[in-house]
Structures are given as C-alpha cells and as structure tokens.
Design a protein around this motif. Structure first.
Motif, PDB file in Angstrom:
ATOM      1  N   ARG A  53       0.852  -1.196   0.000  1.00  0.00           N
ATOM      2  CA  ARG A  53       0.000   0.000   0.000  1.00  0.00           C
ATOM      3  C   ARG A  53       0.883   1.240   0.000  1.00  0.00           C
ATOM      4  NH1 ARG A  53      -4.897  -1.314   4.200  1.00  0.00           N
ATOM      5  NH2 ARG A  53      -5.472  -3.326   3.320  1.00  0.00           N
ATOM      6  N   PRO A  57      -2.054   1.549   6.719  1.00  0.00           N
ATOM      7  CA  PRO A  57      -3.486   1.261   6.801  1.00  0.00           C
ATOM      8  C   PRO A  57      -4.104   1.900   8.040  1.00  0.00           C
ATOM      9  CG  PRO A  57      -2.226  -0.652   7.452  1.00  0.00           C
ATOM     10  CD  PRO A  57      -1.238   0.384   6.997  1.00  0.00           C
ATOM     11  N   GLY A  58      -5.392   1.742   8.176  1.00  0.00           N
ATOM     12  CA  GLY A  58      -6.143   2.385   9.251  1.00  0.00           C
ATOM     13  C   GLY A  58      -5.957   1.782  10.625  1.00  0.00           C
ATOM     14  N   PRO A  59      -6.867   2.118  11.534  1.00  0.00           N
ATOM     15  CA  PRO A  59      -6.729   1.783  12.949  1.00  0.00           C
ATOM     16  C   PRO A  59      -6.822   0.295  13.277  1.00  0.00           C
ATOM     17  CG  PRO A  59      -8.846   2.826  12.525  1.00  0.00           C
ATOM     18  CD  PRO A  59      -8.051   2.915  11.259  1.00  0.00           C
ATOM     19  N   TYR A  61      -4.956  -1.934  12.280  1.00  0.00           N
ATOM     20  CA  TYR A  61      -3.634  -2.513  12.037  1.00  0.00           C
ATOM     21  C   TYR A  61      -2.621  -1.993  13.046  1.00  0.00           C
ATOM     22  CZ  TYR A  61      -5.530  -4.197   7.669  1.00  0.00           C
ATOM     23  OH  TYR A  61      -6.290  -4.853   6.736  1.00  0.00           O
ATOM     24  N   TYR A  73       2.925  -3.550   8.507  1.00  0.00           N
ATOM     25  CA  TYR A  73       1.727  -3.447   9.322  1.00  0.00           C
ATOM     26  C   TYR A  73       0.987  -4.774   9.256  1.00  0.00           C
ATOM     27  CZ  TYR A  73       2.459   1.567   9.402  1.00  0.00           C
ATOM     28  OH  TYR A  73       2.996   2.812   9.603  1.00  0.00           O
ATOM     29  N   ASP A  75      -2.812  -6.797  10.568  1.00  0.00           N
ATOM     30  CA  ASP A  75      -4.123  -6.759  11.210  1.00  0.00           C
ATOM     31  C   ASP A  75      -3.890  -7.054  12.685  1.00  0.00           C
ATOM     32  OD1 ASP A  75      -6.613  -7.892  12.337  1.00  0.00           O
ATOM     33  OD2 ASP A  75      -7.364  -7.716  10.289  1.00  0.00           O
TER      34      ASP A  75
END
Length: 126
Positions: A53, A57-59, A61, A73, A75
C-alpha cells in the motif's frame, strides 16, 4: 527488565532468497499483512493476505518492526499468531511474484487462530 511475552512485537524472518530485495519490491510502499477467512462445511478456512500500500493502513492494524527498512503493518488480530508461529517472508508465487508470501514454522498456531473467537462472527443455523 523483563519483556511481557504477550505484548512482545512479532518477529518476522526473511527467507534468504528475498534478502536485499524487499526494499526494491516495496518501491516506497508499506507491506500489509492481513487475512481472509470463510465458513465452509462447518469449518473456518483461511489464509494470510499480503499486499503493498502507498500509505499506512487504518486503525485496525498495528505497526511491526520494519524489515530491511520497509514498514510492516499487520491486522491487530494477527499479532499473537504471528508472534507464536515464527513467520518468514518468502518470494511470492506464480501469480504474485512482486508480493511476498508468509510461511509459518509452527502452522498449528494458524489452525488455533482460525478456531478462535475473533476470526469471524459465526451465525447459528435457523
């Protein structure tokens, strides 16, 4: 000082065939480790998903230790399974040569993860 094993950062190894190549493959992107799972015939099946990416990534991760200066990063639900299974990044397969894959030294940890309560919401049959 003692290290809290439950909160220790996962250590992801790098297969020798990928050493020195990860930064080139990343092309300035971040490596993101996720997973997919599906409920089939009364069993949850799934695998890791690896992607590149342009940005973090968002929150959902957590940032892991960079590998060869490449940001990584994962999950947040994968943190424990990665910590316990001794994962290693390998060159990608036939259909994903530019994206690494993950192999686990202790794959039974993946099976235990798939059986866990946070993998997916299971619906009871009507």
């Amino acid at each position: 000082m003692t290290v809290d094993v439950e909160r220790a950062q996962p250590s992801i190894g790098l297969n020798g065939r990928l050493r020195g190549q990860l930064a080139t493959l990343s092309a300035g992107r971040v490596l993101v480790i996720g997973y997919f799972a599906s409920w089939r015939c009364g069993v949850v099946v799934g695998d890791f998903s690896i992607s590149w990416r342009k940005a973090a990534p968002g929150p959902g991760y957590v940032e892991l230790t960079p590998i060869e200066a490449v940001p990584v990063y994962a999950d947040r639900r994968l943190r424990d399974v990665l910590r316990r299974s001794n994962p290693e990044l390998w060159p990608g397969g036939v259909f994903s040569r530019g994206t690494p894959s993950i192999r686990l030294a202790l794959p039974e940890q993946w099976i235990a993860f798939l059986e866990g309560p946070t993998v997916m919401v299971r619906r009871e049959a009507p």
